[in-house]
Each structure stands twice: as C-alpha cells, then as structure tokens.
Design a protein around this motif. Structure first.
Motif, PDB file in Angstrom:
ATOM      1  N   ARG A 182     141.247 -54.844  33.914  1.00  0.00           N
ATOM      2  CA  ARG A 182     139.875 -55.122  33.490  1.00  0.00           C
ATOM      3  C   ARG A 182     139.480 -54.175  32.374  1.00  0.00           C
ATOM      4  NH1 ARG A 182     135.333 -58.061  36.498  1.00  0.00           N
ATOM      5  NH2 ARG A 182     136.531 -59.669  37.505  1.00  0.00           N
ATOM      6  N   ARG A 183     139.236 -54.766  31.260  1.00  0.00           N
ATOM      7  CA  ARG A 183     138.816 -53.935  30.141  1.00  0.00           C
ATOM      8  C   ARG A 183     137.321 -54.046  29.964  1.00  0.00           C
ATOM      9  NH1 ARG A 183     142.442 -55.071  25.016  1.00  0.00           N
ATOM     10  NH2 ARG A 183     144.385 -55.416  26.085  1.00  0.00           N
ATOM     11  N   THR A 184     136.771 -52.964  29.638  1.00  0.00           N
ATOM     12  CA  THR A 184     135.343 -53.002  29.381  1.00  0.00           C
ATOM     13  C   THR A 184     135.100 -53.784  28.097  1.00  0.00           C
ATOM     14  OG1 THR A 184     135.762 -50.769  28.598  1.00  0.00           O
ATOM     15  CG2 THR A 184     134.371 -50.992  30.549  1.00  0.00           C
ATOM     16  N   PRO A 185     134.231 -54.732  28.180  1.00  0.00           N
ATOM     17  CA  PRO A 185     133.948 -55.522  26.996  1.00  0.00           C
ATOM     18  C   PRO A 185     133.375 -54.663  25.883  1.00  0.00           C
ATOM     19  CG  PRO A 185     132.343 -55.987  28.711  1.00  0.00           C
ATOM     20  CD  PRO A 185     133.382 -55.093  29.301  1.00  0.00           C
ATOM     21  N   MET A 186     134.107 -54.603  24.843  1.00  0.00           N
ATOM     22  CA  MET A 186     133.588 -53.808  23.740  1.00  0.00           C
ATOM     23  C   MET A 186     133.661 -54.601  22.448  1.00  0.00           C
ATOM     24  SD  MET A 186     136.570 -51.053  23.274  1.00  0.00           S
ATOM     25  CE  MET A 186     138.005 -51.398  22.307  1.00  0.00           C
ATOM     26  N   ALA A 187     132.798 -54.212  21.556  1.00  0.00           N
ATOM     27  CA  ALA A 187     132.737 -54.924  20.290  1.00  0.00           C
ATOM     28  C   ALA A 187     133.553 -54.176  19.246  1.00  0.00           C
ATOM     29  CB  ALA A 187     131.290 -55.037  19.846  1.00  0.00           C
ATOM     30  N   CYS A 188     134.000 -54.927  18.293  1.00  0.00           N
ATOM     31  CA  CYS A 188     134.743 -54.293  17.211  1.00  0.00           C
ATOM     32  C   CYS A 188     133.765 -53.539  16.303  1.00  0.00           C
ATOM     33  CB  CYS A 188     135.526 -55.352  16.439  1.00  0.00           C
ATOM     34  SG  CYS A 188     134.478 -56.468  15.499  1.00  0.00           S
ATOM     35  N   ILE A 189     134.345 -52.844  15.379  1.00  0.00           N
ATOM     36  CA  ILE A 189     133.505 -51.993  14.530  1.00  0.00           C
ATOM     37  C   ILE A 189     132.476 -52.822  13.766  1.00  0.00           C
ATOM     38  CG2 ILE A 189     133.572 -50.452  12.526  1.00  0.00           C
ATOM     39  CD1 ILE A 189     136.286 -49.496  13.550  1.00  0.00           C
ATOM     40  N   PHE A 190     132.917 -53.934  13.277  1.00  0.00           N
ATOM     41  CA  PHE A 190     132.018 -54.780  12.497  1.00  0.00           C
ATOM     42  C   PHE A 190     130.863 -55.288  13.361  1.00  0.00           C
ATOM     43  CE2 PHE A 190     130.768 -58.991  10.962  1.00  0.00           C
ATOM     44  CZ  PHE A 190     130.350 -58.670   9.679  1.00  0.00           C
ATOM     45  N   CYS A 191     131.190 -55.798  14.508  1.00  0.00           N
ATOM     46  CA  CYS A 191     130.166 -56.345  15.406  1.00  0.00           C
ATOM     47  C   CYS A 191     129.264 -55.232  15.918  1.00  0.00           C
ATOM     48  CB  CYS A 191     130.828 -57.059  16.574  1.00  0.00           C
ATOM     49  SG  CYS A 191     131.624 -58.593  16.089  1.00  0.00           S
ATOM     50  N   ARG A 192     129.855 -54.114  16.144  1.00  0.00           N
ATOM     51  CA  ARG A 192     129.046 -53.019  16.662  1.00  0.00           C
ATOM     52  C   ARG A 192     128.053 -52.538  15.600  1.00  0.00           C
ATOM     53  NH1 ARG A 192     132.025 -47.954  19.330  1.00  0.00           N
ATOM     54  NH2 ARG A 192     133.390 -49.533  20.128  1.00  0.00           N
ATOM     55  N   LEU A 242     126.400 -57.559  16.586  1.00  0.00           N
ATOM     56  CA  LEU A 242     126.703 -58.955  16.835  1.00  0.00           C
ATOM     57  C   LEU A 242     127.425 -59.077  18.164  1.00  0.00           C
ATOM     58  CD1 LEU A 242     128.005 -59.775  13.266  1.00  0.00           C
ATOM     59  CD2 LEU A 242     125.949 -60.736  14.267  1.00  0.00           C
ATOM     60  N   LYS A 243     127.457 -60.264  18.645  1.00  0.00           N
ATOM     61  CA  LYS A 243     128.159 -60.490  19.901  1.00  0.00           C
ATOM     62  C   LYS A 243     129.636 -60.701  19.630  1.00  0.00           C
ATOM     63  CE  LYS A 243     128.270 -63.007  24.090  1.00  0.00           C
ATOM     64  NZ  LYS A 243     128.354 -64.373  24.612  1.00  0.00           N
ATOM     65  N   CYS A 244     130.399 -59.720  20.043  1.00  0.00           N
ATOM     66  CA  CYS A 244     131.833 -59.789  19.790  1.00  0.00           C
ATOM     67  C   CYS A 244     132.520 -60.462  20.976  1.00  0.00           C
ATOM     68  CB  CYS A 244     132.371 -58.367  19.601  1.00  0.00           C
ATOM     69  SG  CYS A 244     134.061 -58.325  19.013  1.00  0.00           S
ATOM     70  N   ASP A 245     133.442 -61.331  20.667  1.00  0.00           N
ATOM     71  CA  ASP A 245     134.134 -62.014  21.763  1.00  0.00           C
ATOM     72  C   ASP A 245     135.326 -61.213  22.264  1.00  0.00           C
ATOM     73  OD1 ASP A 245     135.847 -62.369  19.654  1.00  0.00           O
ATOM     74  OD2 ASP A 245     135.528 -64.517  19.483  1.00  0.00           O
ATOM     75  N   GLY A 246     135.584 -60.101  21.610  1.00  0.00           N
ATOM     76  CA  GLY A 246     136.612 -59.190  22.104  1.00  0.00           C
ATOM     77  C   GLY A 246     138.033 -59.633  21.831  1.00  0.00           C
ATOM     78  N   ARG A 247     138.199 -60.553  20.961  1.00  0.00           N
ATOM     79  CA  ARG A 247     139.557 -61.005  20.647  1.00  0.00           C
ATOM     80  C   ARG A 247     140.232 -60.036  19.682  1.00  0.00           C
ATOM     81  NH1 ARG A 247     140.689 -67.196  20.908  1.00  0.00           N
ATOM     82  NH2 ARG A 247     139.335 -67.766  22.595  1.00  0.00           N
ATOM     83  N   CYS A 264     134.677 -61.602  12.650  1.00  0.00           N
ATOM     84  CA  CYS A 264     135.584 -61.083  11.631  1.00  0.00           C
ATOM     85  C   CYS A 264     136.429 -62.208  11.045  1.00  0.00           C
ATOM     86  CB  CYS A 264     136.476 -60.007  12.238  1.00  0.00           C
ATOM     87  SG  CYS A 264     135.601 -58.487  12.581  1.00  0.00           S
ATOM     88  N   GLN A 265     136.771 -63.119  11.900  1.00  0.00           N
ATOM     89  CA  GLN A 265     137.606 -64.219  11.445  1.00  0.00           C
ATOM     90  C   GLN A 265     136.849 -65.081  10.433  1.00  0.00           C
ATOM     91  OE1 GLN A 265     139.020 -66.862  14.535  1.00  0.00           O
ATOM     92  NE2 GLN A 265     141.087 -66.649  13.765  1.00  0.00           N
ATOM     93  N   LYS A 266     135.592 -65.242  10.699  1.00  0.00           N
ATOM     94  CA  LYS A 266     134.767 -66.066   9.825  1.00  0.00           C
ATOM     95  C   LYS A 266     134.652 -65.410   8.458  1.00  0.00           C
ATOM     96  CE  LYS A 266     131.143 -67.759  12.029  1.00  0.00           C
ATOM     97  NZ  LYS A 266     129.723 -67.824  12.424  1.00  0.00           N
ATOM     98  N   ARG A 267     134.571 -64.092   8.488  1.00  0.00           N
ATOM     99  CA  ARG A 267     134.410 -63.361   7.221  1.00  0.00           C
ATOM    100  C   ARG A 267     135.742 -62.877   6.670  1.00  0.00           C
ATOM    101  NH1 ARG A 267     130.334 -62.914  10.545  1.00  0.00           N
ATOM    102  NH2 ARG A 267     128.211 -62.773   9.782  1.00  0.00           N
ATOM    103  N   ASN A 268     136.780 -63.211   7.373  1.00  0.00           N
ATOM    104  CA  ASN A 268     138.118 -62.809   6.938  1.00  0.00           C
ATOM    105  C   ASN A 268     138.230 -61.289   6.833  1.00  0.00           C
ATOM    106  OD1 ASN A 268     140.676 -63.607   6.441  1.00  0.00           O
ATOM    107  ND2 ASN A 268     140.408 -63.998   4.280  1.00  0.00           N
ATOM    108  N   LEU A 269     137.717 -60.651   7.847  1.00  0.00           N
ATOM    109  CA  LEU A 269     137.752 -59.193   7.872  1.00  0.00           C
ATOM    110  C   LEU A 269     138.832 -58.721   8.835  1.00  0.00           C
ATOM    111  CD1 LEU A 269     133.923 -58.580   8.091  1.00  0.00           C
ATOM    112  CD2 LEU A 269     135.353 -57.925   6.163  1.00  0.00           C
TER     113      LEU A 269
END
Ligand SMILES: [Zn+2]
Ligand SMILES: [Zn+2]
Length: 69
Positions: A28-38, A42-47, A53-58
C-alpha cells in the motif's frame, strides 16, 4: 479364518485446495502527487506518468516521501 489383507483406508490428501493460498499483496503506497500536480494542486492519479503530465507531455517526477524534511 484368515481374512485377506483389507485395503487400508488412508484418507486421501492432496485434493484439497485449502492449502496456504498465496495472495500477492501489493504494498500500500500512500497516494502522492507528482511534482507538477503538487505544485499546481491538481489531482494526480499516481501513475508512472500521470494524466496531467501526459496531457502536457511533461516528465512526471515523484519525490520519495523519505526525502521530505
Ligand atoms: Zn501528477
Ligand atoms: Zn505527473
């Protein structure tokens, strides 16, 4: 009065599927957001590459929790 060797009734074992059932547990990983979302709150899906990021190609980057002060 000699009875033939009666087949010993040994309980059949091995047909039971009640053995130790190994269930692969995902840690179980704690749901965390990536740097961009943080940064954008934004709501990060944790992928590996989250949708934002995928939308912005980051490059989706995550900072390990242990690295936090
Ligand atoms: Zn994200
Ligand atoms: Zn991301």
């Amino acid at each position: 009065m000699s009875s033939p060797q009666s087949p010993s009734r040994d309980s059949r074992r091995g047909n039971e599927s009640d053995d130790d059932y190994y269930v692969p547990r995902t840690p179980r990983r704690t749901p965390m957001a990536c740097i961009f979302c943080r940064g954008r709150k934004l709501k990060c899906d944790g992928r590996t590459t989250c949708a934002n990021c995928q939308k912005r190609n980051l490059a989706c980057t995550y900072v390990p929790v242990s690295a936090q002060p």
